[in-house]
Design a protein around this motif. Structure first.
Motif, PDB file in Angstrom:
ATOM      1  N   LYS A 194       0.825  -1.207   0.000  1.00 50.94           N
ATOM      2  CA  LYS A 194       0.000   0.000   0.000  1.00 50.94           C
ATOM      3  C   LYS A 194       0.863   1.263   0.000  1.00 50.94           C
ATOM      4  N   LYS A 195       1.882   1.297   0.855  1.00 43.47           N
ATOM      5  CA  LYS A 195       2.721   2.488   0.984  1.00 43.47           C
ATOM      6  C   LYS A 195       3.609   2.679  -0.239  1.00 43.47           C
ATOM      7  N   PHE A 196       4.124   1.605  -0.781  1.00 42.10           N
ATOM      8  CA  PHE A 196       4.986   1.686  -1.952  1.00 42.10           C
ATOM      9  C   PHE A 196       4.204   2.228  -3.148  1.00 42.10           C
ATOM     10  N   ILE A 197       3.000   1.694  -3.348  1.00 39.16           N
ATOM     11  CA  ILE A 197       2.154   2.166  -4.447  1.00 39.16           C
ATOM     12  C   ILE A 197       1.781   3.640  -4.244  1.00 39.16           C
ATOM     13  N   ALA A 198       1.507   4.031  -2.989  1.00 36.96           N
ATOM     14  CA  ALA A 198       1.166   5.432  -2.701  1.00 36.96           C
ATOM     15  C   ALA A 198       2.330   6.355  -3.039  1.00 36.96           C
ATOM     16  N   LEU A 199       3.550   5.955  -2.678  1.00 38.42           N
ATOM     17  CA  LEU A 199       4.728   6.757  -3.018  1.00 38.42           C
ATOM     18  C   LEU A 199       4.895   6.848  -4.532  1.00 38.42           C
ATOM     19  N   TRP A 200       4.654   5.759  -5.207  1.00 36.49           N
ATOM     20  CA  TRP A 200       4.771   5.722  -6.663  1.00 36.49           C
ATOM     21  C   TRP A 200       3.750   6.670  -7.311  1.00 36.49           C
ATOM     22  N   ASP A 201       2.516   6.587  -6.830  1.00 33.25           N
ATOM     23  CA  ASP A 201       1.470   7.464  -7.376  1.00 33.25           C
ATOM     24  C   ASP A 201       1.782   8.939  -7.121  1.00 33.25           C
ATOM     25  N   GLU A 202       2.280   9.234  -5.914  1.00 30.83           N
ATOM     26  CA  GLU A 202       2.582  10.618  -5.560  1.00 30.83           C
ATOM     27  C   GLU A 202       3.718  11.198  -6.402  1.00 30.83           C
ATOM     28  N   ASN A 203       4.595  10.324  -6.893  1.00 34.88           N
ATOM     29  CA  ASN A 203       5.787  10.790  -7.594  1.00 34.88           C
ATOM     30  C   ASN A 203       5.833  10.368  -9.060  1.00 34.88           C
ATOM     31  N   LYS A 204       4.696   9.968  -9.607  1.00 38.43           N
ATOM     32  CA  LYS A 204       4.703   9.433 -10.971  1.00 38.43           C
ATOM     33  C   LYS A 204       5.053  10.496 -12.016  1.00 38.43           C
ATOM     34  N   ASP A 205       4.881  11.759 -11.694  1.00 38.86           N
ATOM     35  CA  ASP A 205       5.244  12.836 -12.625  1.00 38.86           C
ATOM     36  C   ASP A 205       6.572  13.483 -12.253  1.00 38.86           C
ATOM     37  N   GLY A 206       7.333  12.807 -11.410  1.00 39.09           N
ATOM     38  CA  GLY A 206       8.609  13.352 -10.961  1.00 39.09           C
ATOM     39  C   GLY A 206       9.759  12.981 -11.877  1.00 39.09           C
ATOM     40  N   SER A 207      10.962  12.854 -11.298  1.00 37.63           N
ATOM     41  CA  SER A 207      12.173  12.656 -12.097  1.00 37.63           C
ATOM     42  C   SER A 207      12.494  11.199 -12.377  1.00 37.63           C
ATOM     43  N   GLY A 208      11.750  10.273 -11.783  1.00 41.20           N
ATOM     44  CA  GLY A 208      12.010   8.860 -12.011  1.00 41.20           C
ATOM     45  C   GLY A 208      11.884   8.488 -13.480  1.00 41.20           C
ATOM     46  N   GLU A 209      12.830   7.677 -13.966  1.00 42.87           N
ATOM     47  CA  GLU A 209      12.883   7.390 -15.392  1.00 42.87           C
ATOM     48  C   GLU A 209      12.514   5.952 -15.750  1.00 42.87           C
ATOM     49  N   ALA A 210      12.061   5.169 -14.784  1.00 38.92           N
ATOM     50  CA  ALA A 210      11.720   3.782 -15.095  1.00 38.92           C
ATOM     51  C   ALA A 210      10.444   3.680 -15.922  1.00 38.92           C
ATOM     52  N   TYR A 211       9.413   4.426 -15.527  1.00 41.07           N
ATOM     53  CA  TYR A 211       8.121   4.374 -16.227  1.00 41.07           C
ATOM     54  C   TYR A 211       7.680   5.811 -16.533  1.00 41.07           C
ATOM     55  N   LEU A 212       7.998   6.265 -17.728  1.00 43.78           N
ATOM     56  CA  LEU A 212       7.715   7.649 -18.089  1.00 43.78           C
ATOM     57  C   LEU A 212       6.217   7.865 -18.285  1.00 43.78           C
ATOM     58  N   PRO A 213       5.649   8.916 -17.691  1.00 41.48           N
ATOM     59  CA  PRO A 213       4.204   9.153 -17.796  1.00 41.48           C
ATOM     60  C   PRO A 213       3.733   9.425 -19.224  1.00 41.48           C
ATOM     61  N   GLN A 214       4.650   9.866 -20.080  1.00 43.26           N
ATOM     62  CA  GLN A 214       4.260  10.101 -21.474  1.00 43.26           C
ATOM     63  C   GLN A 214       3.961   8.786 -22.198  1.00 43.26           C
ATOM     64  N   ILE A 215       4.508   7.683 -21.676  1.00 42.81           N
ATOM     65  CA  ILE A 215       4.267   6.364 -22.279  1.00 42.81           C
ATOM     66  C   ILE A 215       3.110   5.666 -21.585  1.00 42.81           C
ATOM     67  N   TYR A 216       3.169   5.633 -20.252  1.00 39.67           N
ATOM     68  CA  TYR A 216       2.133   4.952 -19.464  1.00 39.67           C
ATOM     69  C   TYR A 216       1.098   5.998 -19.060  1.00 39.67           C
ATOM     70  N   ASN A 217       0.330   6.430 -20.053  1.00 38.81           N
ATOM     71  CA  ASN A 217      -0.427   7.675 -19.936  1.00 38.81           C
ATOM     72  C   ASN A 217      -1.927   7.504 -19.793  1.00 38.81           C
ATOM     73  N   ASN A 218      -2.357   6.312 -19.355  1.00 39.29           N
ATOM     74  CA  ASN A 218      -3.780   6.183 -19.022  1.00 39.29           C
ATOM     75  C   ASN A 218      -3.910   5.331 -17.777  1.00 39.29           C
ATOM     76  N   PRO A 219      -4.934   5.556 -16.973  1.00 39.15           N
ATOM     77  CA  PRO A 219      -5.060   4.903 -15.665  1.00 39.15           C
ATOM     78  C   PRO A 219      -5.061   3.380 -15.728  1.00 39.15           C
ATOM     79  N   ASP A 220      -5.713   2.813 -16.730  1.00 36.73           N
ATOM     80  CA  ASP A 220      -5.781   1.352 -16.819  1.00 36.73           C
ATOM     81  C   ASP A 220      -4.392   0.752 -17.038  1.00 36.73           C
ATOM     82  N   LEU A 221      -3.648   1.337 -17.954  1.00 38.40           N
ATOM     83  CA  LEU A 221      -2.293   0.846 -18.216  1.00 38.40           C
ATOM     84  C   LEU A 221      -1.405   1.032 -16.996  1.00 38.40           C
ATOM     85  N   TRP A 222      -1.562   2.180 -16.320  1.00 35.20           N
ATOM     86  CA  TRP A 222      -0.762   2.467 -15.120  1.00 35.20           C
ATOM     87  C   TRP A 222      -0.980   1.401 -14.054  1.00 35.20           C
ATOM     88  N   ARG A 223      -2.214   0.994 -13.826  1.00 35.22           N
ATOM     89  CA  ARG A 223      -2.507  -0.022 -12.810  1.00 35.22           C
ATOM     90  C   ARG A 223      -1.977  -1.391 -13.224  1.00 35.22           C
TER      91      ARG A 223
END
Length: 418
Positions: A310-339
């Protein structure tokens, strides 16, 4: 003193060292005349001194150039103290509530001065043997693992930041090699350092060495351990590396820290809880059959993973538009794919954790260093019965870990063995 400036300290020489070290003197408010110093290192590797004065206290930990529990015949680099200090500082920055503060580090002396976790703090393993329940353990450990693993991974950092950190911790190669040997190699072959509760487990140890399916699984885990620089892991996160009270949880001793697979930390902690569970039958008394305590251990194991998830996913969601380069939001750009992405990531992490946890369990029963959970059971035949149940579960878990969809299913499998 050796040519590199290192000398092992004792209670007497430590006093002089403290007098010459302003950062330590300040923690004692300059009052050095009534110091009480006690060496308490009961681990496998280091000297540990508790220093208490009238106006302050701290712990001094000094790495030796060999494995303390074996002797000078098994050399071990003193540089591990540098990586431990770095990991304590970084993990302490990310999760200050559950990591003791570092006051002083001396690289030449392989020495760390840090916060003294005063009584009633005890090593978690000893509390588990005594049958003590810790109501915040799952909450605290899940927070520690979620923060330290997420914030040092590519889910949060840039590739440049991550590679630089990986390169820095690559220097801890000797302890990584040691872990690879004692966890993933020695238990599966004839080795002079292996031992077990003989003669009761002679055939069980032999069966480990003859199990080809087990060997195929452990080689995959060894490869992942050696090759996958996923996050800054503690590297030895068993129940002897955690100190607790009723409402405090502190993670200590990250000298094996390096950038490795997240599941190695998670699995080490969960695997040691499973060992504690199977050891309970060896600690029953007329007053306490330990049945309710065994259920508490299983609940804690279940809650630790579920809260971590729960906490790991929450941190991921909170920072999904940040500097992390593993899963770029421009690619994984819809909620279904993100989940879907997150679901697959966490499923893989659970399976990694179960595999590594199983490997840690096996090595603690037929490898070089065992655990007090079992070793404190004085009757050898009873100890062997407990160890055999744990060993059989660990073998199954390693080989069949991918069939488990949730931690609840793992707990159910443990209960079925009982």
């Amino acid at each position: 003193m050796s040519s590199d400036g290192f000398r092992p300290l004792d209670e007497k020489s430590l006093v002089e060292y403290i007098r010459a070290t302003p950062s330590l003197v300040s923690k004692l408010d300059g009052q050095l005349d009534d110091l009480q110093i006690k060496e308490v290192g009961d681990g496998n590797l280091n000297f540990v001194f508790i220093v208490v004065g009238s106006a302050g206290s701290f712990v001094i930990k000094q790495a030796l150039p060999y494995i303390r529990c074996i002797g000078e015949s098994w050399p071990m680099t003193k540089e591990r103290a540098y990586f431990e200090a770095m990991a304590l500082k970084e993990h302490g920055r990310l999760c200050p509530d559950h990591v003791p503060e570092v006051y002083h580090f001396d690289r030449a002396m392989s020495l760390i001065g840090m916060r003294y976790l005063e009584p009633p703090h005890i090593i978690l393993r000893k509390g588990l043997i005594a049958g003590v329940e810790y109501p915040f353990l799952a909450e605290h450990m899940s927070e520690y693992m979620a923060k330290t693993l997420f914030f040092t991974s590519l889910l949060y950092t840039t590739t440049m930041q991550h590679k630089r950190a990986v390169a820095e911790f690559c220097g801890n190669v000797e302890l990584c090699r040691h872990t690879a040997q004692v966890v993933f190699s020695d238990p599966y072959k004839v080795c002079q350092y292996n031992h077990w509760t003989s003669p009761y487990l002679d055939r069980d140890a032999e069966a480990i060495r003859e199990d080809n399916l087990l060997k195929l699984e452990v080689c995959q885990l060894k490869s992942m351990f050696c090759e996958r620089a996923q996050a800054l892991i503690h590297g030895d996160l068993h129940t002897g590396s955690v100190m607790v009270t009723h409402d405090s949880t502190q993670v200590i001793d990250p000298e094996f820290a390096f950038y490795g697979p997240m599941g190695f930390d998670i699995g080490a902690f969960l695997g040691n809880l499973i060992l504690a569970f199977f050891a309970q039958d060896g600690h029953v008394s007329h007053e306490n059959d330990r049945k309710s305590y065994k259920m508490w251990i299983l609940r804690t194991m279940e809650e630790t993973w579920n809260l971590f998830h729960k906490k790991f996913i929450a941190l991921w969601d909170e920072n999904k538009d940040g500097s992390g380069e593993a899963y770029l939001p421009q690619i994984y750009n819809n909620p279904d794919l993100w989940r879907i992405v997150q679901g697959k990531y966490m499923e893989g992490l659970l399976h990694d954790s179960l595999g590594f946890g199983a490997a840690k369990m096996i090595r603690r029963i037929v490898g070089v260093v065992h655990v007090e959970d079992f070793e404190s059971i004085s009757e050898a035949s009873k100890r062997a019965d407990c160890e055999r149940r744990a060993l059989n579960f660990a073998k199954m878990l390693m080989k069949e870990r991918r069939k488990f969809i949730s931690i609840n299913e793992v707990v159910s499998a443990i209960q079925q063995i009982e």
